[in-house]
Design a protein around this motif. Structure first.
Motif, PDB file in Angstrom:
ATOM      1  N   THR A 138       0.850  -1.188   0.000  1.00 49.83           N
ATOM      2  CA  THR A 138       0.000   0.000   0.000  1.00 49.83           C
ATOM      3  C   THR A 138       0.887   1.241   0.000  1.00 49.83           C
ATOM      4  O   THR A 138       2.037   1.208   0.460  1.00 49.83           O
ATOM      5  N   VAL A 139       0.346   2.334  -0.523  1.00 48.36           N
ATOM      6  CA  VAL A 139       1.098   3.580  -0.502  1.00 48.36           C
ATOM      7  C   VAL A 139       1.192   4.115   0.920  1.00 48.36           C
ATOM      8  O   VAL A 139       2.142   4.819   1.278  1.00 48.36           O
ATOM      9  N   SER A 140       0.235   3.755   1.742  1.00 40.55           N
ATOM     10  CA  SER A 140       0.303   4.050   3.179  1.00 40.55           C
ATOM     11  C   SER A 140       1.249   3.031   3.817  1.00 40.55           C
ATOM     12  O   SER A 140       1.811   2.170   3.146  1.00 40.55           O
TER      13      SER A 140
ATOM     14  N   ARG B 219      -5.942  -9.099   5.973  1.00 38.12           N
ATOM     15  CA  ARG B 219      -6.917  -8.392   6.813  1.00 38.12           C
ATOM     16  C   ARG B 219      -7.273  -7.049   6.185  1.00 38.12           C
ATOM     17  O   ARG B 219      -8.441  -6.629   6.211  1.00 38.12           O
ATOM     18  N   TYR B 220      -6.277  -6.378   5.614  1.00 33.84           N
ATOM     19  CA  TYR B 220      -6.522  -5.105   4.944  1.00 33.84           C
ATOM     20  C   TYR B 220      -7.477  -5.298   3.768  1.00 33.84           C
ATOM     21  O   TYR B 220      -8.424  -4.525   3.589  1.00 33.84           O
ATOM     22  N   CYS B 221      -7.236  -6.328   2.971  1.00 35.77           N
ATOM     23  CA  CYS B 221      -8.111  -6.601   1.824  1.00 35.77           C
ATOM     24  C   CYS B 221      -9.533  -6.911   2.268  1.00 35.77           C
ATOM     25  O   CYS B 221     -10.506  -6.457   1.644  1.00 35.77           O
ATOM     26  N   GLU B 222      -9.668  -7.672   3.343  1.00 37.34           N
ATOM     27  CA  GLU B 222     -11.005  -7.972   3.870  1.00 37.34           C
ATOM     28  C   GLU B 222     -11.710  -6.685   4.276  1.00 37.34           C
ATOM     29  O   GLU B 222     -12.888  -6.468   3.968  1.00 37.34           O
ATOM     30  N   ARG B 223     -10.979  -5.825   4.952  1.00 35.85           N
ATOM     31  CA  ARG B 223     -11.557  -4.567   5.458  1.00 35.85           C
ATOM     32  C   ARG B 223     -11.943  -3.633   4.319  1.00 35.85           C
ATOM     33  O   ARG B 223     -12.956  -2.940   4.394  1.00 35.85           O
TER      34      ARG B 223
ATOM     35  N   LYS C 181       0.720   3.580  -9.190  1.00 38.57           N
ATOM     36  CA  LYS C 181       1.704   3.870  -8.152  1.00 38.57           C
ATOM     37  C   LYS C 181       1.064   4.083  -6.789  1.00 38.57           C
ATOM     38  O   LYS C 181       1.641   3.735  -5.757  1.00 38.57           O
ATOM     39  N   PHE C 182      -0.142   4.676  -6.780  1.00 36.84           N
ATOM     40  CA  PHE C 182      -0.786   4.988  -5.509  1.00 36.84           C
ATOM     41  C   PHE C 182      -1.717   3.870  -5.027  1.00 36.84           C
ATOM     42  O   PHE C 182      -2.612   4.102  -4.209  1.00 36.84           O
ATOM     43  N   LYS C 183      -1.522   2.675  -5.562  1.00 38.87           N
ATOM     44  CA  LYS C 183      -2.081   1.424  -5.044  1.00 38.87           C
ATOM     45  C   LYS C 183      -3.534   1.531  -4.585  1.00 38.87           C
ATOM     46  O   LYS C 183      -4.449   1.639  -5.383  1.00 38.87           O
TER      47      LYS C 183
END
Length: 295
Positions: free
Chosen positions: A11-13, A54-58, A278-280
């Motif tokens: 992620t960009v974050s 978990r990120y993808c689920e959220r 680039k910014f995913k």
């Protein structure tokens, strides 16, 4: 069904970031220290992979491309032995992906050139692909194109050699393999013909196509035509995977832009789309309205 959008690697974050190490830094240490360094990185990166799921689920992201470099040097003896010890942890991670209905794919790096005229390059390519297949096996992913290993055609004008090398691959690799068109060596029509001959699915990249053909629009009729022709190479058409990016400095710039400002109209019919911006995740969020309106 609306198209599924896929997150590519990080992620960009700071939500999803992986650790790595260069060969030069690794070789500065004695063998025992090398093993400890890699063990720490592998352990941390499995935790990050779990965090990515978990990120993808959220975020309601149904496809995740695992970084090719998630386990540095796992194609060497030192890394291969260490990675085997993490099989139980990876099995749990694979279970999380299945339970969360998240599709996992990988895109081995540019060193994979099955069509090379160098025997050593081909052997190294197979070794790298085997490492990726081993990861998919440990994650409990099927030996089908659902768990795709995406590669390019490699050295130009070597279609027969490419077919020969693909036919000789172990099942763990060959049954997951997909070929993607590129900007220079293998255009969409060429890679499609190779996919038909060797029986592997084609990953259509609309941006590579417009760069290769010097087109001025994603809505050129050839984009929809190649999307449909590519889908016919998939044993399960509903699993067709495509890529999208936009040019950074101009429409035909091969460098990827930060976001996706333009989508091919035909992609409303694409079941699975990897977002190569680039910014995913910001690019994915920017496409939610388009996604909802598609189909």
């Amino acid at each position: 069904m609306r198209p599924h959008l896929g997150l590519v690697c990080v992620t960009v974050s700071n939500d999803v970031k992986y650790r790595t190490i260069t060969r030069k830094r690794l070789l500065e240490h004695a063998l025992e220290s090398q093993q400890k360094l890699l063990d720490d990185i592998y352990r941390a990166n499995i935790q990050t992979l779990d965090k990515a799921l978990r990120y993808c689920e959220r975020e309601d992201i149904a496809l995740y491309r695992i970084p090719s470099s998630i386990f540095p040097f796992a194609d060497d003896d030192i890394g291969r032995a260490l990675l085997a010890g993490f099989a139980p942890a990876l099995a749990q991670t694979g279970t999380r992906a299945r339970e969360g209905a998240i599709r996992l794919v990988m895109h081995p790096d540019q060193f994979v050139v099955l069509s090379s005229d160098s025997a050593s390059v081909v052997a190294n390519s197979v070794k790298i692909l085997q490492m990726h297949a081993d990861i998919m096996d440990m994650l409990g992913q099927p030996r089908t194109s659902w768990a795709l290993l995406e590669i390019h055609g490699g050295k130009a004008k070597r279609a027969d050699a490419l077919l020969e090398r693909i036919a000789a691959l172990p099942d763990a690799i060959r049954c997951r393999l997909g070929l993607e068109n590129d900007e220079y060596a293998y255009g969409a029509a060429e890679i499609h013909a190779i996919c038909l001959r060797c029986g592997v699915p084609m990953v259509f990249d609309a941006h590579h196509h417009i760069v290769h053909e010097k087109l001025d629009s994603y809505d050129d009729p050839s984009v929809a035509e190649m999307l449909a022709r590519a889908r016919a190479t998939w044993a399960v058409p509903e699993q067709q995977l495509v890529h999208i990016s936009n040019g950074r400095a101009s429409f035909n710039d091969r460098q990827h832009a930060d976001l996706i400002g333009t989508m091919p109209a035909a992609y409303a019919q694409a079941p699975w789309i990897e977002i190569e911006a680039k910014f995913k995740e910001e690019a994915i969020r920017g496409l939610r309205g388009w996604q909802a309106a598609a189909r």
